[in-house]
Design an enzyme around this catalytic site. Structure first.
Site, PDB file in Angstrom:
ATOM      1  N   TYR A  76     -15.866  -3.614   8.536  1.00 47.33           N
ATOM      2  CA  TYR A  76     -14.542  -3.001   8.578  1.00 47.33           C
ATOM      3  C   TYR A  76     -13.911  -3.235   9.940  1.00 47.33           C
ATOM      4  O   TYR A  76     -12.738  -3.634  10.031  1.00 47.33           O
ATOM      5  CB  TYR A  76     -14.615  -1.498   8.282  1.00 47.33           C
ATOM      6  CG  TYR A  76     -13.267  -0.827   8.446  1.00 47.33           C
ATOM      7  CD1 TYR A  76     -12.232  -1.096   7.557  1.00 47.33           C
ATOM      8  CD2 TYR A  76     -13.016   0.044   9.504  1.00 47.33           C
ATOM      9  CE1 TYR A  76     -10.979  -0.519   7.713  1.00 47.33           C
ATOM     10  CE2 TYR A  76     -11.774   0.630   9.673  1.00 47.33           C
ATOM     11  CZ  TYR A  76     -10.757   0.346   8.775  1.00 47.33           C
ATOM     12  OH  TYR A  76      -9.509   0.906   8.940  1.00 47.33           O
ATOM     13  N   PRO A 114      -3.674   3.279  14.264  1.00 45.05           N
ATOM     14  CA  PRO A 114      -4.011   4.704  14.221  1.00 45.05           C
ATOM     15  C   PRO A 114      -5.511   4.952  14.347  1.00 45.05           C
ATOM     16  O   PRO A 114      -6.344   4.118  13.959  1.00 45.05           O
ATOM     17  CB  PRO A 114      -3.525   5.148  12.831  1.00 45.05           C
ATOM     18  CG  PRO A 114      -2.761   3.978  12.275  1.00 45.05           C
ATOM     19  CD  PRO A 114      -3.311   2.769  12.949  1.00 45.05           C
ATOM     20  N   LYS A 138     -10.446  -5.374  11.062  1.00 46.51           N
ATOM     21  CA  LYS A 138      -9.335  -4.840  11.850  1.00 46.51           C
ATOM     22  C   LYS A 138      -9.191  -5.549  13.199  1.00 46.51           C
ATOM     23  O   LYS A 138      -8.085  -5.626  13.742  1.00 46.51           O
ATOM     24  CB  LYS A 138      -9.507  -3.327  12.036  1.00 46.51           C
ATOM     25  CG  LYS A 138      -9.242  -2.528  10.760  1.00 46.51           C
ATOM     26  CD  LYS A 138      -7.832  -2.776  10.225  1.00 46.51           C
ATOM     27  CE  LYS A 138      -7.479  -1.916   9.038  1.00 46.51           C
ATOM     28  NZ  LYS A 138      -6.097  -2.122   8.563  1.00 46.51           N
ATOM     29  N   GLY A 167       0.822  -1.216   0.000  1.00 49.49           N
ATOM     30  CA  GLY A 167       0.000   0.000   0.000  1.00 49.49           C
ATOM     31  C   GLY A 167       0.849   1.255   0.000  1.00 49.49           C
ATOM     32  O   GLY A 167       0.535   2.235   0.683  1.00 49.49           O
ATOM     33  N   PHE A 206      -8.354   7.496   2.752  1.00 51.77           N
ATOM     34  CA  PHE A 206      -9.199   6.485   3.391  1.00 51.77           C
ATOM     35  C   PHE A 206     -10.689   6.773   3.212  1.00 51.77           C
ATOM     36  O   PHE A 206     -11.455   5.923   2.748  1.00 51.77           O
ATOM     37  CB  PHE A 206      -8.850   6.413   4.880  1.00 51.77           C
ATOM     38  CG  PHE A 206      -9.700   5.466   5.681  1.00 51.77           C
ATOM     39  CD1 PHE A 206      -9.354   4.130   5.812  1.00 51.77           C
ATOM     40  CD2 PHE A 206     -10.845   5.913   6.323  1.00 51.77           C
ATOM     41  CE1 PHE A 206     -10.135   3.253   6.558  1.00 51.77           C
ATOM     42  CE2 PHE A 206     -11.632   5.051   7.069  1.00 51.77           C
ATOM     43  CZ  PHE A 206     -11.278   3.718   7.186  1.00 51.77           C
TER      44      PHE A 206
END
Length: 254
Positions: free
Chosen positions: A153, A183, A157, A11, A190
């Protein structure tokens, strides 16, 4: 500053990945920058090649075969990877679970979880053979607490958080450091990706307060990878001053 270490960053075409590539290059780290957008990779390579050795790997982390092929194509002089930054990740949509789109769910799970696994799996054998290496997994405060409409999402994570812990346990005694940087609100692409190009909606996410910048996270990553050999930053959460949680952000309204 001369440095004989090699880092691979997924990324790397924007945000935290790009900022980390720049900081590593400034400190003499040889870097392998990875991403889907070849034009951006070429541009970043041209920028950083003036100060360090750089190679490009153009692939999508969701594609297991392409990940394996890309890693195998790394030249011999770059093949001993010292640092892996698992940074590739995205959010797609912000919907309640009953209104969510399965294609968005697939994208988040494939990139954030399976992509991280594919890349790590391809890099690990060399680290294990050399009994040396450092893996940094970029998580999120969304992997620590669930927020409204964050469902899948956040689940992806939370998975990164679990994988980070699992990797650290399984690789204990093999000479490999494993840690996560989580973070909060960072002003990157994003939200633009999450809202599928709705720039007006994306910009509102970061209005009324001072969010983290990609360079802030890059600084923390650099701190983590430059600790003495016996020190491992296992899990670190960082938010801007105005953020207290995923849902509590002090915003100044006009």
């Amino acid at each position: 500053m001369k440095n004989n270490k090699t880092a691979i960053i997924t990324g790397a075409t924007s945000g935290i990945g790009r900022a980390t590539a720049r900081l590593f290059a400034q400190n003499g780290i040889r870097i392998i920058i990875c991403g889907r957008r070849e034009e951006r990779l070429q541009k970043l390579s041209e920028e950083l090649s003036a100060i360090t050795e750089v190679i490009i790997l153009n692939f999508d982390v969701r594609d297991k075969e392409k990940v394996e092929w890309a890693i195998k194509s790394i030249p011999a002089n770059f093949s001993d990877i010292d640092i892996l930054i698992n940074n590739a990740g995205n959010a797609h949509g912000l919907d309640t679970i009953d209104e969510g789109k399965t294609e968005d769910w697939d994208a988040m799970l494939d990139i954030n979880v399976k992509g991280l696994l594919y890349v790590t799996n391809a890099i690990l054998p060399n680290m294990i053979e050399r009994k040396s290496g450092h893996i940094i997994n970029i998580g999120s405060t969304a992997g620590k607490e669930v927020y409204p409409k964050g469902n899948v999402y956040c689940a992806s994570k939370f998975a990164v958080d679990a994988l980070n812990q699992g990797m650290r346990i399984d690789l204990n005694g093999k000479g490999i450091k494993v840690g996560a940087i989580n973070p909060g609100l960072v002003e990157t692409e994003f939200s633009e990706v999450r809202f599928k190009g709705d720039n007006e909606r994306a910009e509102k996410v970061y209005q009324g307060f001072t969010p983290l910048k990609p360079e802030d996270i890059a600084d923390i990553i650099w701190f983590a990878v430059t600790r003495p050999p016996h020190v491992n930053i296992a899990d670190l959460t960082v938010m801007c001053l105005d953020q207290a949680s995923s849902t509590i952000v002090n915003k100044v309204t006009s």
